[in-house]
Design an enzyme around this catalytic site. Structure first.
Site, short mmCIF file in Angstrom:
data_model
loop_
_atom_site.label_atom_id
_atom_site.label_comp_id
_atom_site.label_asym_id
_atom_site.label_seq_id
_atom_site.Cartn_x
_atom_site.Cartn_y
_atom_site.Cartn_z
N HIS A 36 52.07 75.30 14.09
CA HIS A 36 52.05 75.28 15.56
C HIS A 36 52.80 76.47 16.16
O HIS A 36 52.30 77.13 17.07
CB HIS A 36 52.65 73.99 16.09
CG HIS A 36 52.65 73.92 17.58
ND1 HIS A 36 51.49 73.72 18.31
CD2 HIS A 36 53.64 74.06 18.50
CE1 HIS A 36 51.78 73.74 19.60
NE2 HIS A 36 53.07 73.94 19.74
N HIS A 76 50.75 77.13 20.59
CA HIS A 76 52.07 77.12 21.24
C HIS A 76 52.18 77.93 22.53
O HIS A 76 53.15 77.78 23.25
CB HIS A 76 53.08 77.64 20.20
CG HIS A 76 54.51 77.29 20.44
ND1 HIS A 76 54.94 76.10 20.99
CD2 HIS A 76 55.65 78.00 20.18
CE1 HIS A 76 56.27 76.10 21.03
NE2 HIS A 76 56.71 77.24 20.56
N ASN A 103 55.64 71.07 18.69
CA ASN A 103 56.98 70.81 19.24
C ASN A 103 56.97 69.68 20.26
O ASN A 103 58.02 69.08 20.54
CB ASN A 103 57.57 72.08 19.87
CG ASN A 103 56.78 72.58 21.06
OD1 ASN A 103 55.59 72.86 20.96
ND2 ASN A 103 57.43 72.70 22.21
N HIS A 104 55.80 69.34 20.81
CA HIS A 104 55.72 68.23 21.75
C HIS A 104 55.47 66.88 21.08
O HIS A 104 55.41 65.86 21.77
CB HIS A 104 54.65 68.49 22.82
CG HIS A 104 55.16 69.32 23.95
ND1 HIS A 104 55.65 68.77 25.11
CD2 HIS A 104 55.28 70.66 24.08
CE1 HIS A 104 56.04 69.74 25.92
NE2 HIS A 104 55.83 70.89 25.32
N ASP A 146 46.58 73.80 21.17
CA ASP A 146 47.14 72.77 22.05
C ASP A 146 46.07 72.09 22.89
O ASP A 146 45.21 72.74 23.47
CB ASP A 146 48.16 73.38 23.00
CG ASP A 146 49.29 74.12 22.30
OD1 ASP A 146 49.01 74.85 21.34
OD2 ASP A 146 50.44 73.98 22.74
N ASP A 175 51.56 65.20 26.18
CA ASP A 175 52.46 65.72 27.21
C ASP A 175 51.72 66.62 28.18
O ASP A 175 50.70 67.23 27.87
CB ASP A 175 53.65 66.48 26.61
CG ASP A 175 54.76 65.56 26.13
OD1 ASP A 175 54.82 64.41 26.60
OD2 ASP A 175 55.56 66.00 25.29
N ARG A 176 52.30 66.71 29.38
CA ARG A 176 51.73 67.50 30.49
C ARG A 176 50.48 66.84 31.07
O ARG A 176 50.50 66.31 32.16
CB ARG A 176 51.44 68.95 30.07
CG ARG A 176 52.66 69.75 29.68
CD ARG A 176 53.42 70.21 30.90
NE ARG A 176 54.40 71.23 30.59
CZ ARG A 176 55.18 71.82 31.50
NH1 ARG A 176 55.09 71.46 32.76
NH2 ARG A 176 56.05 72.73 31.15
N ASP A 224 50.73 69.71 19.56
CA ASP A 224 50.80 69.52 21.01
C ASP A 224 49.54 68.83 21.52
O ASP A 224 48.81 69.34 22.39
CB ASP A 224 51.03 70.85 21.73
CG ASP A 224 52.49 71.28 21.68
OD1 ASP A 224 53.26 70.70 20.88
OD2 ASP A 224 52.88 72.20 22.42
#
Length: 506
Positions: free
Chosen positions: A360, A435, A311-312, A250, A282-283, A279
């Site tokens: 992932h 993940h 998943n993001h 990630d 995001d964040r 991923d």
């Protein structure tokens, strides 16, 4: 991403007798750990406090928000339900449940909880009641209104999709007709193509917090979509004997840490191939810079640079955790939709030399899944709530044998026996997944046959973890791990573009 202690709620411990004073003491200690953002430790103490006072709704609600903080949405939902079971008038528990539903993309269910809070919370709170523990009536109305807008927007788009075939963004944009202003001083594609010179300029351009021109950004998205559409859901990678290969986990919008990886391990090239394992966004608040850098290298070195879906890389996650807001701020809503189209075509997994499977999330809720099953998986869609695609993006390993319900509320948790059977049935040596935050950026489980790698150090500027990447060589394929600490970044905080509904996690 989620917490570093996946089995928190699964531990069977002897239940002590009810002791309210002891429970309150543990709760106070857990609250302090929560304030220090030591969420896994807080979860452990809240769990012990619950053992001493198992009917206290506040304890479950506090543990629920701790699980929300580490993205264990399934556990957060279970705790919120338990808090409501203990005290159906404890409105803060409905806030927690709404937040968990939002995080899982269950917007209609979240709306019901927000409605309960909005309609039942007293406008003038009695300072002696528990209602002092929850946001004011005005905030409750705001959350209800914002969530309702999301539900209505989703319903509207579904209705349009039924009535008419919606054109792809890629088919609606006249990229050639977009003018590049004379004032633009950034990198330019050469005859519409990514070059080494373009990438060198782009990385420095982003470091200086400048934006890639919309014309070139759209062309990159158009070309990368065409490329990914032609790929299988499972991509085979060949690494020659003695040749180096790097796997990263990630990145989560931490552009300056991504640049540090290239500083430590060398920039991507035909002699220095990479796989980034989902991923990307995001964040972190430099997700746009990360994704265009990665897409640029993919177009420059298509056979030596690889990207798996995480998943993001999905509409729900992007809507909540910042990528949608960042793209709108830096470009447009149209480009948000274009990214969604591209993400739908990202490969779901990679297989290195027929011996290492990289995905992932993790493995599956049932035995018998083969590599061919992954290859045949339809991926041009948003991640479903079950099945092969869902589990590749969302599942996590666990220490105990067998399988259990996911702490995230999506996918499953799988034990060493599950990993062993899957490897044996498919002729593989080990799996690599990402993940989850790990203290040193990586972790070996299941007798070294399930490896986690996470490449975003000091995740969200709070976790204090190291990042890591894996290097291996064709031939023996033995993984080597490099850990590293975070580097400084401009003063833009993580989650700067996140949906305001995530304030409920605070």
């Amino acid at each position: 991403m989620t917490d570093q202690n996946p089995d928190t709620m699964e531990v069977d411990r002897p239940k002590p007798e009810v002791d309210v004073d002891q429970s309150n003491q543990l709760k106070a200690e857990a609250n302090e750990l929560f304030k220090l953002e030591k969420y896994p430790d807080a979860i452990d103490l809240y769990s012990k406090a619950i053992d001493f006072n198992p009917t206290n709704a506040v304890l479950y609600a506090n543990r629920s928000i701790s699980h929300l903080k580490v993205e264990s949405f399934g556990y957060a939902l279970a705790d919120a339900n338990k808090a409501i079971e203990c005290d159906k008038n404890y409105l803060k528990a409905y806030y927690r449940r709404a937040a968990a539903h939002m995080a899982l993309g269950k917007y209609k269910m979240a709306l019901k909880d927000y409605e309960i809070v909005y309609k039942l919370i007293p406008a003038n709170k009695d300072a002696k009641t528990k209602f002092t523990l929850i946001p004011a009536n005005k905030d409750a109305k705001t959350k209800f209104t914002e969530c309702k807008k999301i539900v209505q927007t989703i319903a509207f788009h579904k209705a349009i999709a039924i009535e008419e075939k919606v054109k792809a963004v890629a088919d609606e944009i006249d990229i050639d007709g977009i003018t590049v202003e004379d004032s633009y001083d950034g990198p330019r594609l050469q005859e519409g193509k990514v070059t080494v010179e373009f990438m060198t300029q782009l990385l420095e351009h982003f470091k200086a917090q400048k934006k890639l021109h919309r014309k070139f950004a759209l062309k990159i998205l158009y070309d990368i979509k065409q490329y990914f559409q032609a790929q299988s859901s499972l991509v085979d990678i060949k690494v020659g004997d003695g040749k180096k290969f790097t796997i990263c986990g990630d990145i989560h919008g931490q552009y300056y840490d991504l640049m540090n990886i290239f500083s430590l391990n060398g920039q991507p090239s035909e002699e220095n191939p990479y796989l980034f394992n989902g991923d990307f966004v995001d964040r972190g608040s430099f997700s746009v810079e990360c994704i265009f850098a990665l897409f640029g290298f993919k177009l420059l070195y298509p056979d030596h640079f690889f990207m798996s879906r995480g998943n993001h890389e999905s509409e729900n996650m992007n809507k909540m955790y910042g990528f949608e807001g960042e793209v709108k701020a830096k470009y447009s809503s149209q480009m948000v939709d274009f990214f969604t189209e591209v993400y739908n075509w990202l490969p779901l997994a990679h297989c290195i030399n027929n011996k290492i499977l990289v995905m992932h999330g993790g493995l599956f809720s049932k035995d018998g899944v083969t590599l061919d099953d992954i290859r045949k998986t339809e991926r041009n869609r948003q991640p479903p709530e079950e099945g092969i695609m869902c589990e590749l993006l969302w599942s996590d390993p666990q220490g105990m044998q067998g399988r259990s319900a996911s702490k995230r509320g999506v996918g499953c948790q799988f034990g060493p026996d599950v990993t062993e059977r899957f490897l044996e049935n498919n002729g593989l040596d080990y799996i690599v997944r990402s993940h989850e935050v790990k203290e040193n950026g990586y972790e070996l489980m299941h007798d070294g046959k399930c490896i986690t790698v996470f490449s975003a150090p000091n995740y969200c500027d709070t976790m204090g973890n190291k990042g890591a990447f894996i290097t291996l060589k064709g031939g023996d394929l033995r993984p080597e791990f490099t850990s590293y600490v975070h580097v400084p970044h401009p003063n833009v905080k993580p989650m700067a573009y996140a949906n305001s509904l995530l304030s409920l996690f605070g």
